[in-house]
Design an enzyme around this catalytic site. Structure first.
Site, mmCIF file in Angstrom:
data_model
loop_
_atom_site.group_PDB
_atom_site.id
_atom_site.type_symbol
_atom_site.label_atom_id
_atom_site.label_comp_id
_atom_site.label_asym_id
_atom_site.label_seq_id
_atom_site.Cartn_x
_atom_site.Cartn_y
_atom_site.Cartn_z
ATOM 1 N N ARG A 59 0.846 -1.205 0.000
ATOM 2 C CA ARG A 59 0.000 0.000 0.000
ATOM 3 C C ARG A 59 0.880 1.254 0.000
ATOM 4 O O ARG A 59 0.597 2.240 -0.677
ATOM 5 C CB ARG A 59 -0.901 0.007 1.240
ATOM 6 C CG ARG A 59 -1.838 -1.189 1.367
ATOM 7 C CD ARG A 59 -3.219 -0.883 0.862
ATOM 8 N NE ARG A 59 -3.809 0.275 1.483
ATOM 9 C CZ ARG A 59 -4.405 0.289 2.679
ATOM 10 N NH1 ARG A 59 -4.503 -0.820 3.386
ATOM 11 N NH2 ARG A 59 -4.928 1.399 3.151
ATOM 12 N N HIS A 109 -7.617 7.043 11.549
ATOM 13 C CA HIS A 109 -7.220 5.627 11.460
ATOM 14 C C HIS A 109 -5.727 5.447 11.213
ATOM 15 O O HIS A 109 -5.296 4.373 10.782
ATOM 16 C CB HIS A 109 -8.031 4.914 10.362
ATOM 17 C CG HIS A 109 -9.465 4.711 10.722
ATOM 18 N ND1 HIS A 109 -10.441 4.375 9.804
ATOM 19 C CD2 HIS A 109 -10.105 4.788 11.924
ATOM 20 C CE1 HIS A 109 -11.608 4.259 10.427
ATOM 21 N NE2 HIS A 109 -11.436 4.519 11.705
HETATM 22 C C1 BJW Z 1 -16.699 6.835 -4.101
HETATM 23 C C2 BJW Z 1 -15.900 6.797 -5.219
HETATM 24 C C3 BJW Z 1 -15.717 7.997 -5.860
HETATM 25 C C4 BJW Z 1 -15.970 4.820 -4.487
HETATM 26 N N1 BJW Z 1 -16.296 9.105 -5.416
HETATM 27 N N2 BJW Z 1 -17.279 7.940 -3.655
HETATM 28 C C5 BJW Z 1 -20.244 0.096 17.167
HETATM 29 C C6 BJW Z 1 -19.699 1.228 17.756
HETATM 30 C C7 BJW Z 1 -18.321 1.382 17.879
HETATM 31 C C8 BJW Z 1 -17.460 0.399 17.413
HETATM 32 C C9 BJW Z 1 -17.998 -0.733 16.828
HETATM 33 C C10 BJW Z 1 -19.349 -0.885 16.709
HETATM 34 N N3 BJW Z 1 -19.580 -2.071 16.122
HETATM 35 C C11 BJW Z 1 -18.380 -2.647 15.866
HETATM 36 C C12 BJW Z 1 -17.403 -1.865 16.278
HETATM 37 C C13 BJW Z 1 -15.960 -2.172 16.174
HETATM 38 C C14 BJW Z 1 -15.295 -1.853 14.860
HETATM 39 C C15 BJW Z 1 -16.270 -1.762 13.679
HETATM 40 O O1 BJW Z 1 -16.704 -0.713 13.267
HETATM 41 N N4 BJW Z 1 -16.592 -2.889 13.095
HETATM 42 C C16 BJW Z 1 -17.492 -2.895 11.939
HETATM 43 C C17 BJW Z 1 -16.999 -3.924 10.938
HETATM 44 C C18 BJW Z 1 -18.906 -3.093 12.415
HETATM 45 N N5 BJW Z 1 -14.575 -0.604 14.984
HETATM 46 C C19 BJW Z 1 -13.371 -0.582 15.528
HETATM 47 O O2 BJW Z 1 -12.828 -1.589 15.940
HETATM 48 C C20 BJW Z 1 -12.692 0.769 15.647
HETATM 49 N N6 BJW Z 1 -12.281 0.967 16.983
HETATM 50 C C21 BJW Z 1 -13.145 1.094 17.970
HETATM 51 O O3 BJW Z 1 -14.344 1.027 17.781
HETATM 52 O O4 BJW Z 1 -12.583 1.327 19.215
HETATM 53 C C22 BJW Z 1 -13.448 1.353 20.358
HETATM 54 C C23 BJW Z 1 -14.398 2.504 20.409
HETATM 55 C C24 BJW Z 1 -15.701 2.289 20.836
HETATM 56 C C25 BJW Z 1 -16.591 3.332 20.921
HETATM 57 C C26 BJW Z 1 -16.215 4.628 20.595
HETATM 58 C C27 BJW Z 1 -14.924 4.841 20.186
HETATM 59 C C28 BJW Z 1 -14.033 3.774 20.080
HETATM 60 C C29 BJW Z 1 -11.435 0.831 14.799
HETATM 61 C C30 BJW Z 1 -11.744 0.811 13.352
HETATM 62 C C31 BJW Z 1 -10.449 0.781 12.537
HETATM 63 C C32 BJW Z 1 -10.727 0.715 11.055
HETATM 64 N N7 BJW Z 1 -9.513 0.508 10.357
HETATM 65 C C33 BJW Z 1 -9.576 0.440 8.901
HETATM 66 C C34 BJW Z 1 -8.193 -0.014 8.385
HETATM 67 C C35 BJW Z 1 -7.210 1.128 8.406
HETATM 68 C C36 BJW Z 1 -5.937 0.742 7.785
HETATM 69 C C37 BJW Z 1 -5.974 0.474 6.336
HETATM 70 O O5 BJW Z 1 -6.176 1.413 5.561
HETATM 71 O O6 BJW Z 1 -5.733 -0.681 6.000
HETATM 72 O O7 BJW Z 1 -9.890 1.687 8.321
HETATM 73 S S1 BJW Z 1 -10.853 -0.607 8.327
HETATM 74 C C38 BJW Z 1 -11.130 0.258 6.828
HETATM 75 O O8 BJW Z 1 -12.508 0.687 6.802
HETATM 76 C C39 BJW Z 1 -10.258 1.517 6.929
HETATM 77 C C40 BJW Z 1 -11.224 2.589 6.506
HETATM 78 O O9 BJW Z 1 -10.792 3.833 7.020
HETATM 79 C C41 BJW Z 1 -12.542 2.108 7.035
HETATM 80 C C42 BJW Z 1 -13.750 2.697 6.351
HETATM 81 O O10 BJW Z 1 -13.779 2.343 5.000
HETATM 82 P P1 BJW Z 1 -14.259 3.395 3.919
HETATM 83 O O11 BJW Z 1 -13.321 4.524 3.864
HETATM 84 O O12 BJW Z 1 -15.677 3.723 4.172
HETATM 85 O O13 BJW Z 1 -14.076 2.554 2.556
HETATM 86 P P2 BJW Z 1 -15.085 1.554 1.844
HETATM 87 O O14 BJW Z 1 -14.314 0.796 0.839
HETATM 88 O O15 BJW Z 1 -15.871 0.775 2.814
HETATM 89 O O16 BJW Z 1 -16.139 2.524 1.109
HETATM 90 C C43 BJW Z 1 -15.756 3.385 0.053
HETATM 91 C C44 BJW Z 1 -16.970 4.199 -0.349
HETATM 92 O O17 BJW Z 1 -16.551 5.125 -1.336
HETATM 93 C C45 BJW Z 1 -18.102 3.364 -0.957
HETATM 94 O O18 BJW Z 1 -19.356 3.764 -0.378
HETATM 95 C C46 BJW Z 1 -18.098 3.723 -2.448
HETATM 96 O O19 BJW Z 1 -19.384 3.786 -3.035
HETATM 97 C C47 BJW Z 1 -17.499 5.122 -2.406
HETATM 98 N N8 BJW Z 1 -16.764 5.501 -3.604
HETATM 99 N N9 BJW Z 1 -15.484 5.464 -5.411
HETATM 100 C C48 BJW Z 1 -17.084 8.996 -4.302
HETATM 101 N N10 BJW Z 1 -14.975 8.043 -7.007
#
Ligand code: BJW
Length: 234
Positions: A59, A109
């Site tokens: 990456r 992140h």
């Molecule tokens: C376009 C386009 C174009 C395409 N123009 N648009 C409820 C509450 C709180 C936490 C949780 C919960 N339930 C579960 C959790 C835990 C967990 C979680 O969320 N799990 C889910 C799977 C349900 N979360 C965590 O563990 C987080 N930590 C945490 O919660 O700590 C405790 C806490 C509790 C309460 C409050 C505060 C804290 C940590 C999350 C870490 C995420 N890390 C990643 C990896 C980073 C490293 C890497 O890059 O490899 O972050 S995961 C990955 O997903 C990355 C991204 O930042 C993140 C989001 O993805 P994103 O950016 O939305 O990408 P895509 O691919 O999903 O979507 C792209 C979009 O773009 C699409 O909609 C397309 O349509 C669009 N698009 N082309 C405009 N040209």
């Protein structure tokens, strides 16, 4: 739009897609062929360090070959010209917002171009390949650096600063994120509870679209410059 002074912008992988960086989910996404829990958790790093380091080395190498696009540049223009409050919260680990010139921003992140030492906690800029072997710039230990990335189950960065900005905002704008990952996915509901105006700019409807006052569908390279023009013209 009502009178707006303070804006919070949340960005996701979609804003960098047109620069040539893959998004995570969906066909052709970064996680196609990988189970998330094999890559993006502290347990995966402990279990299969080489696989995880290699994923981020690739990456980092890809990042060096791409440039900010019109979406990043428009947000940088907003940062320069908007006289009110602004915080750009990016979930992205790329550095395209700052390369475009944005200053009032943070990486919730983590960052691909940063590493920290699991032994002493020292953080340092890092542009190479971790699989080639590393030494910590703080304690000198060998191969204790890990990508400065927030894995699932780890606490995202700067949560207090984000909550404070949301608490003072009049407008919350979400750009290019699927709304699949918390806590970022919950910001729109937080904003609605606080009575803030909410706008989504995304290629397609997201998991959170239902919660926004308005969703505009299309590529970020077109939607973001048009929205910035609109907001600066007020
Ligand atoms: C376009 C386009 C174009 C395409 N123009 N648009 C409820 C509450 C709180 C936490 C949780 C919960 N339930 C579960 C959790 C835990 C967990 C979680 O969320 N799990 C889910 C799977 C349900 N979360 C965590 O563990 C987080 N930590 C945490 O919660 O700590 C405790 C806490 C509790 C309460 C409050 C505060 C804290 C940590 C999350 C870490 C995420 N890390 C990643 C990896 C980073 C490293 C890497 O890059 O490899 O972050 S995961 C990955 O997903 C990355 C991204 O930042 C993140 C989001 O993805 P994103 O950016 O939305 O990408 P895509 O691919 O999903 O979507 C792209 C979009 O773009 C699409 O909609 C397309 O349509 C669009 N698009 N082309 C405009 N040209």
């Amino acid at each position: 739009m009502t009178d707006i002074r303070n804006i919070v912008v949340l960005t996701g992988a979609g804003i960098s897609a047109e620069s040539g960086l893959n998004t995570f989910r969906g066909p052709g996404g970064l996680w196609e062929g990988h189970r998330v829990e094999d890559i993006c958790t502290p347990e995966a790093l402990a279990r299969n360090r080489a696989l995880v380091l290699d994923f981020y080395d690739q990456r980092r190498a890809a990042l060096a070959t791409v440039e900010p696009n019109a979406g990043h540049r428009a947000l940088a223009r907003l940062d320069r010209e908007w006289k009110g409050g602004l915080l750009i919260v990016t979930q992205n680990v790329d550095d395209l917002h700052e390369r475009a010139g944005a200053k009032r921003m943070l990486h919730m992140h983590g960052e691909l171009m940063s590493a920290f030492c699991e032994h002493c906690g020292h953080r340092q800029r890092f542009g190479g390949a971790m699989l080639d072997g590393t030494h910590c710039g703080g304690c000198g230990a060998a191969d204790t650096l890990r990508p400065d990335i927030v894995f699932f189950g780890e606490m995202p960065y700067e949560m207090d600063r984000i909550d404070a900005a949301l608490g003072e905002a009049d407008l919350f704008v979400s750009i290019g994120t699927s709304g699949a990952v918390y806590p970022a996915a919950g910001y729109v509901q937080q904003a609605r509870h606080a009575g803030i105006e909410t706008l989504e700019l995304n290629l397609e409807p997201s998991a959170g679209s239902y919660f926004f006052h308005e969703t505009r569908l299309g590529p970020a390279s077109e939607l973001v410059p048009a929205w910035v023009e609109e907001v600066l013209g007020k």
